[in-house]
Design an enzyme around this catalytic site. Structure first.
Site, PDB file in Angstrom:
ATOM      1  N   HIS A 128       0.877  -1.163   0.000  1.00  0.00           N
ATOM      2  CA  HIS A 128       0.000   0.000   0.000  1.00  0.00           C
ATOM      3  C   HIS A 128       0.924   1.225   0.000  1.00  0.00           C
ATOM      4  CE1 HIS A 128      -2.774   2.988   1.750  1.00  0.00           C
ATOM      5  NE2 HIS A 128      -3.756   2.188   1.404  1.00  0.00           N
ATOM      6  N   LYS A 144     -10.438  -0.419  10.363  1.00  0.00           N
ATOM      7  CA  LYS A 144     -10.566  -1.618   9.518  1.00  0.00           C
ATOM      8  C   LYS A 144     -10.850  -2.855  10.366  1.00  0.00           C
ATOM      9  CE  LYS A 144      -7.937  -0.498   5.344  1.00  0.00           C
ATOM     10  NZ  LYS A 144      -7.852   0.941   5.311  1.00  0.00           N
ATOM     11  N   GLN A 154      -4.561  -5.053   6.778  1.00  0.00           N
ATOM     12  CA  GLN A 154      -5.555  -5.978   6.210  1.00  0.00           C
ATOM     13  C   GLN A 154      -5.471  -7.361   6.852  1.00  0.00           C
ATOM     14  OE1 GLN A 154      -7.874  -4.943   4.255  1.00  0.00           O
ATOM     15  NE2 GLN A 154      -7.057  -3.036   3.400  1.00  0.00           N
ATOM     16  N   CYS A 171      -4.809   2.829  -3.629  1.00  0.00           N
ATOM     17  CA  CYS A 171      -3.577   3.311  -2.975  1.00  0.00           C
ATOM     18  C   CYS A 171      -2.463   2.287  -3.107  1.00  0.00           C
ATOM     19  CB  CYS A 171      -3.813   3.637  -1.502  1.00  0.00           C
ATOM     20  SG  CYS A 171      -5.084   4.858  -1.239  1.00  0.00           S
ATOM     21  N   ASP A 202       3.078  -4.090   7.793  1.00  0.00           N
ATOM     22  CA  ASP A 202       1.813  -3.386   7.595  1.00  0.00           C
ATOM     23  C   ASP A 202       0.700  -4.418   7.774  1.00  0.00           C
ATOM     24  OD1 ASP A 202      -0.511  -2.294   6.627  1.00  0.00           O
ATOM     25  OD2 ASP A 202       0.275  -1.806   4.630  1.00  0.00           O
TER      26      ASP A 202
END
Lengths: 401, 140
Positions: free
Chosen positions: A115, A218, A195, A355, A192
């Site tokens: 991302h 999220k 997700q 993104c 990261d």
């Protein structure tokens, strides 16, 4: 399929919207909304400052959230920093740790799956320090493999910044092996987890990554709050990223000193209501269990792939994904034309580059549609999507696309 | 589906399928401006060639959705032959129309009138605007 027991907890679904955009932001359960309401309605106090009742209760709830998050990911309480979101956590690592430690010729490993928030901070830090960005070669599916990572890794590697789950391809990165290899060459690993956090059980002590960032919104929580996990020795060695109230220990005209981590990274008044809401969100997730959530996602996801695959005009870019993200296009229909059609049917998807332009370039597309399923989705949502896709194909064909 | 039909008007489809003035020219007398929209992936370049305050040629190239492609095509066809002042006035009025701001309804927007349907789709305003914003920049 049995009726989904969680749908009733999400008031946003009362409108009848078919929500397939959790990868952009999740819906918020009523309990989270009530927590925000409790803070604004009954407390509205600042933390770490006042002596009055509301201030004490607020401070207590705020610090309890830190403990809840720490237990949720297997960290120590002092290793949990409240941030604005994944983006701000990753920037904190790049600009506080990265700028101080990287030298010309050092290498930073990233991937085309990143991302922009996991790529741009390192691109910028590389520019400022003279360090070099290296990309893991993705395999034919678009996955990061241990073998390809190993080929990219060298004695020069100082930082590895990778996504846990790609927000376009939905693939899970084999992080455990990667972290172990990276540590063999003394590189640090920044994950990261935006997700991943809402459906994968993460234990940072087992994963052994050095930093890990995610966002509250999220994972059923409020916007404006995120978490940066960092290993204690690294956090203590880092300079604060922002300076101001509540992060200092002593202030003098000539020289000032800072509190220890995590407080030295939380300058100014934090989004207190969102912090409290995040605790409720985590408690909601724990009450169901991430394992049950991921099993549910997998069922709905598999059904969606099977149904969409039957439509000739649909190209799916990540059929083999093991998470709830489906990226696709309709033949000869630009994604932004298609998305308008879905919006008219109250089917919430996302269109664009998400993104993550580098993976769009890798796929050779300008943009795509993305559907993402989560615990409140049902087979019926998939049926609605599939029906809308069929109608869209017909509509745009008749228009001459 | 009446709203959608209002967006995808025949003229728009016709320009989308048969884009006018497509392809850039390599000529230093042409002013070129490119805009990329990082969220949707639209990428449009507009060129204009002005002599004595009159737009002699206008070209477009790029990729994007049907609305952005058609609006680029309509733009180039409309602008050739106009004075720079006229062109800027028309472009300003068009941009106000598609973004649902106050605009001069008595001004003849020619074929570009068909993009009035975009007003009902706030998420598509950028699609209809991108080429026209780039065009204005070629005249700076």
């Amino acid at each position: 399929m049995m009726t989904n027991p969680w749908v009733k907890d999400f008031p946003q679904l009362n409108s009848g919207m078919c929500y397939l955009d959790t990868a952009a932001t999740s819906l918020k359960p009523l309990s989270v909304i009530e927590t925000l309401d409790h803070y604004y309605h009954d407390l509205s106090a600042n933390i770490h400052r006042g002596m009055y009742h509301a201030a004490v209760e607020t401070t207590q709830l705020y610090e309890e959230t830190r403990e809840t998050i720490a237990r949720f990911i297997g960290a120590e309480t002092e290793e949990i920093i409240f941030t604005r979101g994944t983006t701000s956590g990753l920037n904190m690592v790049a600009f506080s740790y990265g700028l101080a430690h990287l030298k010309p010729g050092d290498e930073i490993i990233v991937s085309e799956l990143e991302h922009h928030s996991s790529f741009l901070p390192w691109q910028e830090v590389a520019k400022r320090t003279g360090a070099v960005l290296r990309f893991v070669t993705l395999n034919e599916e678009g996955r990061i493999t241990v073998e390809a990572f190993q080929e990219t890794l060298s004695e020069k590697t100082k930082v590895v910044a990778l996504t846990y789950v790609s927000n376009v391809m939905g693939f899970i990165t084999p992080l455990k092996e990667i972290v172990s290899l990276a540590h063999d060459t003394d590189a640090i690993v920044v994950v990261d987890a935006a997700q991943a956090i809402q459906h994968i059980e993460i234990d940072v002590s087992d994963l052994d990554c050095d930093f890990l960032a995610f966002s509250g919104h999220k994972m059923l929580g409020p916007t404006g709050i995120g978490i940066l996990y960092g290993k204690q020795n690294l956090l203590q060695s880092m300079e604060p990223f922002e300076f101001g109230g509540d992060m200092n220990e002593d202030v003098e005209k000539g020289q000032s000193t800072w509190k220890t981590a995590p407080q030295k990274f939380e300058a100014g008044t934090m989004p207190i209501a969102s912090v409290l809401g995040l605790k409720t969100a985590v408690e909601y997730l724990q009450s169901i269990g991430l394992k049950q959530i991921s099993e549910h996602i997998e069922k709905v996801h598999r059904y969606a792939i099977a149904q969409l695959s039957q439509i000739d005009e649909v190209t799916i870019y990540n059929k083999t994904s093991e998470t709830g993200i489906i990226s696709f296009n309709l033949s000869d229909v630009p994604a932004h034309d298609a998305i308008t059609f879905f919006a008219e049917q109250d089917v919430a998807l996302r269109a664009g580059q998400h993104c993550a332009k580098l993976i769009c370039d890798w796929l050779g597309i300008h943009s795509c549609l993305r559907a993402s399923v989560y615990l409140y989705n049902t087979y019926k949502d998939v049926d609605r999507l599939v029906e809308a896709v069929k109608q869209a194909v017909k509509y745009f064909k008749e228009l001459g696309f | 589906m009446s709203g959608l039909d209002n967006l995808y008007r025949e003229v728009i489809m016709e320009h989308y399928k048969n884009p006018r003035n497509k392809g850039l020219v390599e000529n230093e007398n042409y002013k070129t401006f490119r805009i990329k929209n990082p969220s949707c992936g639209d990428d449009i370049t507009i060129q204009s060639f002005v002599i004595d305050g009159i737009i002699k040629d206008c070209r477009q190239e790029g990729h994007g959705c049907s609305i952005s492609m058609a609006s680029a095509s309509v733009l180039t066809e409309m602008m050739i032959g106009k004075t720079v002042e006229e062109a800027l006035e028309v472009a300003e009025n068009y941009l106000n129309m598609v973004s649902n701001k106050q605009y001069n309804e008595t001004m003849d927007l020619e074929e570009a009138e068909v993009f009035s349907g975009v007003r009902q789709f706030p998420a598509r305003v950028k699609c209809a605007s991108i080429a026209w914003v780039a065009f204005k920049d070629t005249l700076k």
